[in-house]
Design an enzyme around this catalytic site. Sequence first.
Site, PDB file in Angstrom:
ATOM      1  N   HIS A  62       0.847  -1.315  -0.035  1.00 28.56           N
ATOM      2  CA  HIS A  62      -0.071  -0.144   0.078  1.00 28.56           C
ATOM      3  C   HIS A  62       0.878   1.375   0.103  1.00 28.56           C
ATOM      4  O   HIS A  62       1.918   1.445   0.734  1.00 28.56           O
ATOM      5  CB  HIS A  62      -1.064   0.103   1.138  1.00 28.56           C
ATOM      6  CG  HIS A  62      -0.666  -0.005   2.523  1.00 28.56           C
ATOM      7  ND1 HIS A  62      -0.237   1.200   3.179  1.00 28.56           N
ATOM      8  CD2 HIS A  62      -0.204  -0.940   3.414  1.00 28.56           C
ATOM      9  CE1 HIS A  62      -0.087   1.026   4.266  1.00 28.56           C
ATOM     10  NE2 HIS A  62       0.170  -0.229   4.560  1.00 28.56           N
ATOM     11  N   ASP A 164       5.441   2.249   7.063  1.00 30.57           N
ATOM     12  CA  ASP A 164       4.201   1.466   6.667  1.00 30.57           C
ATOM     13  C   ASP A 164       3.404   2.330   5.902  1.00 30.57           C
ATOM     14  O   ASP A 164       2.998   3.239   6.081  1.00 30.57           O
ATOM     15  CB  ASP A 164       3.390   1.247   8.106  1.00 30.57           C
ATOM     16  CG  ASP A 164       2.324   0.649   7.997  1.00 30.57           C
ATOM     17  OD1 ASP A 164       1.940  -0.121   6.766  1.00 30.57           O
ATOM     18  OD2 ASP A 164       1.416   0.735   8.898  1.00 30.57           O
ATOM     19  N   GLU A 194      -5.428   1.518   2.238  1.00 27.18           N
ATOM     20  CA  GLU A 194      -5.225   0.477   3.138  1.00 27.18           C
ATOM     21  C   GLU A 194      -5.537   0.820   4.767  1.00 27.18           C
ATOM     22  O   GLU A 194      -6.040   0.134   5.305  1.00 27.18           O
ATOM     23  CB  GLU A 194      -3.767  -0.089   2.919  1.00 27.18           C
ATOM     24  CG  GLU A 194      -3.482  -1.656   3.742  1.00 27.18           C
ATOM     25  CD  GLU A 194      -3.203  -1.607   5.192  1.00 27.18           C
ATOM     26  OE1 GLU A 194      -2.887  -2.462   5.580  1.00 27.18           O
ATOM     27  OE2 GLU A 194      -2.909  -0.491   5.614  1.00 27.18           O
ATOM     28  N   GLU A 195      -4.867   1.970   5.099  1.00 31.08           N
ATOM     29  CA  GLU A 195      -5.032   2.232   6.467  1.00 31.08           C
ATOM     30  C   GLU A 195      -6.279   2.449   6.738  1.00 31.08           C
ATOM     31  O   GLU A 195      -6.713   2.465   8.075  1.00 31.08           O
ATOM     32  CB  GLU A 195      -4.130   3.382   6.731  1.00 31.08           C
ATOM     33  CG  GLU A 195      -2.513   3.100   6.414  1.00 31.08           C
ATOM     34  CD  GLU A 195      -2.030   2.109   7.646  1.00 31.08           C
ATOM     35  OE1 GLU A 195      -2.530   1.832   8.471  1.00 31.08           O
ATOM     36  OE2 GLU A 195      -0.817   1.962   7.219  1.00 31.08           O
ATOM     37  N   ASP A 217       4.150  -6.014   3.462  1.00 32.72           N
ATOM     38  CA  ASP A 217       3.901  -4.862   4.633  1.00 32.72           C
ATOM     39  C   ASP A 217       4.787  -4.942   5.743  1.00 32.72           C
ATOM     40  O   ASP A 217       5.452  -6.079   5.894  1.00 32.72           O
ATOM     41  CB  ASP A 217       2.230  -5.012   4.891  1.00 32.72           C
ATOM     42  CG  ASP A 217       1.887  -3.651   5.296  1.00 32.72           C
ATOM     43  OD1 ASP A 217       2.675  -2.719   5.888  1.00 32.72           O
ATOM     44  OD2 ASP A 217       0.694  -3.577   5.018  1.00 32.72           O
ATOM     45  N   HIS A 303       3.031   3.015  13.296  1.00 30.10           N
ATOM     46  CA  HIS A 303       2.175   4.015  13.242  1.00 30.10           C
ATOM     47  C   HIS A 303       2.520   5.256  14.275  1.00 30.10           C
ATOM     48  O   HIS A 303       1.754   5.941  15.001  1.00 30.10           O
ATOM     49  CB  HIS A 303       0.590   3.501  13.731  1.00 30.10           C
ATOM     50  CG  HIS A 303      -0.067   2.777  12.501  1.00 30.10           C
ATOM     51  ND1 HIS A 303      -1.354   2.599  12.560  1.00 30.10           N
ATOM     52  CD2 HIS A 303       0.491   2.540  11.482  1.00 30.10           C
ATOM     53  CE1 HIS A 303      -1.484   1.883  11.303  1.00 30.10           C
ATOM     54  NE2 HIS A 303      -0.448   1.773  10.730  1.00 30.10           N
TER      55      HIS A 303
END
Length: 329
Positions: A62, A164, A194-195, A217, A303
Amino acid sequence: MRELIRELVETYGPSGVEDEIRAVIRAEVEDLADEIRVDPLGSLVARKHGGDGGKRVVLAAHMDEIGIMVSYVDEKGFARFTRIGGVYSLNTVGDRVAFSNGTVGVVGVEQKRANATKIPTLDELYLDVGATSREDCPVAVGDSAVFVRPLDIQGTRLIAKAMDDRIGCAVLIETLRRLESTPHDLYFVFTVQEEVGLFGAGTSAYGIDPDVAIAVDVTGNGDTPESYPMAVALGKGPAVKVMDSGMIAHRAVKDVMVQRAKDAGIPYQLEVLARGTTDAMAMQVVRSGVPSGCLSIPCRYVHTPSEMVDERDVENAVCLMLEVLRADL
Ligand code: CO
Ligand code: ZN
């Protein structure tokens, strides 16, 4: 590969506003692919033809990243915001975010909030973009921002925002660069959104109708102080997903990755991730089902503005992906 990684992680691209990062990736893959297109939701698909008798294979990473979106601007020019994907207030106070127009904002916290000793909620945070009124505020409701951080390199560790999943994008681009021949019809898919729900992967896979799908990922780690018990450490090789909180990897896909790693002497780890999932979850259940797996890059501080991976794991992920694509699937 470092310059490629730097370019990818430092580019702006929250879920839903992937234009800039898509242009960067497109420029990298255009000359390497036989066909290139952008599908209706915005995912970038680079196709590499194989020989006869191979499988139709989707490789997905992603290109969107987590971020924040302005939800309200007050009369003094301070903005309130909501999250785009898994943004947590603990990792956000005092940080800087950037908008697509270049505006930088500082994340502030209400000084007189209730329970000032507790972690603030997102509602108690605001964005200071240097404005003094709603009229001179350079950002508006609906504008999105991402963390601002350059890539730092310390030994073999790479530290940046948006590892990410720009590191997954880097693995796919580098795989395409080094790919000599494959029996398979390959679709390198750089997915959107994606998130916020794995949306680009699901729709792209539906359109392509692959025989096999593999996501690349980041995953978590179990090698930091008082971390959750997890048999994944930085620097010990890419991780072959067995299961995460959204899916059980297809056994045959998992097994082929493990076998190719063993045959080629590439270090690898097995991943069981208790919290989180990837594009593979969405791809596995389109149409009548697509055997899917995931090759993961171990990552600390996922994150947060400072996601950390090990360069050797990235290199070994490219090597393993090339081995996987070389023969029968
Ligand atoms: Co994520
Ligand atoms: Zn991800």
